[in-house]
Design a protein around this motif. Sequence first.
Motif, short mmCIF file in Angstrom:
data_model
loop_
_atom_site.label_atom_id
_atom_site.label_comp_id
_atom_site.label_asym_id
_atom_site.label_seq_id
_atom_site.Cartn_x
_atom_site.Cartn_y
_atom_site.Cartn_z
N LYS A 501 81.90 64.16 83.46
CA LYS A 501 81.15 64.90 82.45
C LYS A 501 81.04 64.06 81.18
O LYS A 501 81.86 63.17 80.93
N GLY A 502 80.04 64.38 80.37
CA GLY A 502 79.89 63.73 79.08
C GLY A 502 80.81 64.36 78.04
O GLY A 502 81.55 65.30 78.33
N PRO A 503 80.78 63.85 76.78
CA PRO A 503 81.62 64.41 75.71
C PRO A 503 81.25 65.86 75.40
O PRO A 503 80.12 66.30 75.66
N GLU A 504 82.20 66.59 74.83
CA GLU A 504 81.94 67.96 74.39
C GLU A 504 80.99 67.92 73.19
O GLU A 504 81.18 67.13 72.26
N LEU A 505 79.96 68.80 73.20
CA LEU A 505 78.95 68.83 72.14
C LEU A 505 78.92 70.21 71.49
O LEU A 505 79.28 71.21 72.11
N VAL A 506 78.45 70.24 70.24
CA VAL A 506 78.24 71.49 69.51
C VAL A 506 76.77 71.55 69.12
O VAL A 506 76.22 70.56 68.60
N LEU A 507 76.09 72.69 69.35
CA LEU A 507 74.68 72.84 69.00
C LEU A 507 74.54 72.97 67.49
O LEU A 507 75.21 73.78 66.85
N ARG A 605 73.20 54.52 75.87
CA ARG A 605 72.23 54.28 76.94
C ARG A 605 72.85 54.57 78.32
O ARG A 605 72.21 55.17 79.19
N TRP A 606 74.10 54.12 78.50
CA TRP A 606 74.80 54.41 79.76
C TRP A 606 74.97 55.91 79.97
O TRP A 606 74.75 56.43 81.07
N LEU A 607 75.35 56.64 78.90
CA LEU A 607 75.56 58.08 78.99
C LEU A 607 74.25 58.80 79.31
O LEU A 607 74.23 59.77 80.08
N SER A 608 73.14 58.32 78.74
CA SER A 608 71.83 58.93 79.03
C SER A 608 71.49 58.76 80.51
O SER A 608 70.98 59.68 81.17
N GLU A 609 71.77 57.56 81.07
CA GLU A 609 71.49 57.33 82.48
C GLU A 609 72.37 58.20 83.37
O GLU A 609 71.92 58.71 84.41
N LYS A 610 73.64 58.39 83.00
CA LYS A 610 74.57 59.16 83.84
C LYS A 610 74.24 60.64 83.85
O LYS A 610 74.49 61.33 84.84
N THR A 611 73.67 61.18 82.74
CA THR A 611 73.45 62.63 82.63
C THR A 611 71.99 63.02 82.78
O THR A 611 71.70 64.21 82.99
N GLY A 612 71.08 62.05 82.61
CA GLY A 612 69.66 62.39 82.64
C GLY A 612 69.19 63.02 81.35
O GLY A 612 68.08 63.54 81.28
N GLN A 613 70.02 63.00 80.30
CA GLN A 613 69.67 63.56 79.00
C GLN A 613 69.51 62.42 77.98
O GLN A 613 69.92 61.29 78.24
N GLN A 614 68.93 62.75 76.81
CA GLN A 614 68.68 61.72 75.80
C GLN A 614 69.83 61.70 74.79
O GLN A 614 69.89 62.50 73.88
N TYR A 615 70.76 60.76 74.97
CA TYR A 615 71.87 60.58 74.04
C TYR A 615 71.54 59.44 73.07
O TYR A 615 70.83 58.48 73.43
N ARG A 616 72.09 59.51 71.87
CA ARG A 616 71.83 58.52 70.83
C ARG A 616 72.91 58.64 69.75
O ARG A 616 73.79 59.52 69.83
N LEU A 617 72.86 57.76 68.74
CA LEU A 617 73.68 57.93 67.55
C LEU A 617 72.97 58.89 66.60
O LEU A 617 71.73 58.88 66.52
N PRO A 618 73.69 59.74 65.85
CA PRO A 618 73.00 60.63 64.90
C PRO A 618 72.40 59.82 63.76
O PRO A 618 72.86 58.72 63.44
#
Length: 757
Positions: A501-507, A605-618
């Motif tokens: 799983k990816g890191p825990e996120l807060v909306l 970039r690696w995390l985006s590929e693993k989850t299929g979601q768009q991850y980035r730095l804020p």
Amino acid sequence: MQTARDKIRELRALREDGLLSLQEFDSRKNAILDAEYAPPAPPSGAPAPARQGTELGLMAGQEIGPQNRRYRLERLIALGGMGQVWQATDLATHAELGSSEMVALKILPPQLTQSATHAKLLIEEATQARKLAHENIVRVYEWAQDPATASYFIIMECLEGEDLDSYLGKHGALPLDTVRQLLSPVAEALSYAWDKHKLVHRDLKPGNVFLTQKGEIKLLDFGIASRVRNAGSSLGLQTPNAGTTGYRAPEAGTHQRQPSPRLDVYAVAVMVYQMLEGKMPFDETRGAGHLPSAPTALNAAQWQVLQNGFSMTPEQRPASVRDLLDKLGRAAGPSEAELAELAAQARAREARRQKELAAQAEQARLLEQQRQQELAVQRKAEAEAAAVEKLRLDKLRREQEALHQIEAEAARKARKETLREQLRLRREADAAAALREQQEQQRKALQIKAEAAYRSEQERARKELASRAAAELAQQLPTPASPVADANGVLRDRFLDGTGKGPELVLIPTGRFQMGSPEHERKIAMEAGSQKTWLDRETPQHWVGIEHSFALGRHAVSVGEWRQFVRATDWQAQCETEWDNPGFAQNDEHPVVGVTWNDAQLYVRWLSEKTGQQYRLPSEAEWEYACRAGSKSAFSFGDAISTEHANYDGHYTYNGSARGQYRGGTSKGGDFPPNPWGLFDMHGNVWEWVQDVVHDNYEGAPIDGRAWEEGGDASRRILRGGSWLYNPRYLRSALRNGFSAVLGNDIVGFRVARSLA
């Protein structure tokens, strides 16, 4: 034969009389020191060794250091066999990470560190010295190498004042109380270094004790000069033993697994003798059993303590410098002649006391006899006066009884009238109370009606806001397969291949906020030590609208999460700090450090590929918006801070806060309370990379929350949040910092953001 100290004392007298300029004085003094500590002449016929030069071709105004950490030389402070010490201005990266703009640079000649082994020794020693955070030890910030001269240099705290060597040259021999007062801070610093880090100084001498203009006493060169001097011995540049001749213990330089604090005890004992007598205790004849004469300022017991201090046998010395000074203080006391004189004085006082007691007893007997006679006369007079007084009192009693009867009658009439008036007033008060009660009931009825209307309006507004938020998230997460937050508001994406799983996120919802700091906050920060040039980066304060909801890491990326990335990609570190061994204790729940901005880009970039979601730095605006969580104060929890709120250097305070704990490294994610939006460690622990490049201020910055990547210095990126090594003023929500995108160290990490659209 004149010693080097005598020659320097004569030069100082000429300087004070105006016969030498400061430049001439420094030049001649350094020549004397070079001659004093020059290596011995080679045997006849042998080639002369290369003399370790102190002339490195440096001059005021020159910039040195690597491209990303530059320093401008301002003034030469000292010059000798170990190189040069300059006062310098920190021009770039290191100043932005918290050290003072004005620093001291100890520049070592290239010959001392020309081999990789010797350079490694210097780096290890500078890293150890950096951990020494004590008020009586000069702070070591960092080390670096100048590519132009190949010289290594140490970046240290810049001090104004003079060393103890210079102080002794002015004042000569000192009384014992002054000696203990000057050396007690040294003892505290040495005890701290041993108790906390198992370090000894190994090169104690008056030249390494500094007296600042503020009255502070600082210990210099904590092990660095000694270690480099040992390294240089293999090149024939210095003596092979640790320490300085005259102050060096006999066992110094031998192969010891762990240097003992008794090395420093020996050096301080020599310094005590030198400060009391104005000269060194030993000369070349010591090997023949020479013993120096006892200082006139010490009694026999104190002299024995001092002799034990510079004993040839380490076990006979006190265990620490603090123990040595304490024993000197306890040994102070009267001599045998003084004790005899005190006993004679005590006997004389006792004889006088006995004589006075006898005289007092006779005087008391006569006074008692006189008192008895006066008492008899007084009793007779009192008896006669009592009889007269009894007659007077009987007459007065009769008169008072008659008066009381008259007053009692008048009081009965007055009470009757008062009761009538009280009854009238009570009736009027009851009527007024009934009227007030009626009015209060009417007011309460109106208030209940208004409150019901207000609650109804609030419920309608709440339902409308909830409906808007639900619609906004539904629009950005349209498919049933998209993940949603759990009951605690935490979102976590699964890897597409099911391996994790990816890191825990807060909306984070949309909204508007004022970015930057107001004037009153900047004034408080300046009172806490901030520079105006730093605070100008937070201006102008401006409104920013976060137009799109996004998700932000609940914690900074952890060691365990980074380890998963390393194993999956075979990533190799490009900076000197080891992410899995940064020099302090950590586990998988601690934030990862030693990661550059470019490394963080590889991770998202690696995390985006693993989850299929768009991850980035804020973006920087998104980071400050989430950090504030609706607050307008210096921190998300108010305008004050303590080490119960965040991990920072608790030796320092902010806005009236108390001193607190200094943890000396990172803390686990979740050790401190989250901000109002559920985000942990937005203040302190580690600096966090964001997407934006470095700009001097907010002139021309975007107002829609996107990253500002146009213009500015593209080689450096913004850091936010402060760290465990820094003052609390660096933890404010508005504070901006910048660092090279290709560097990393043990105070910088990052957290990820995820786009929802």
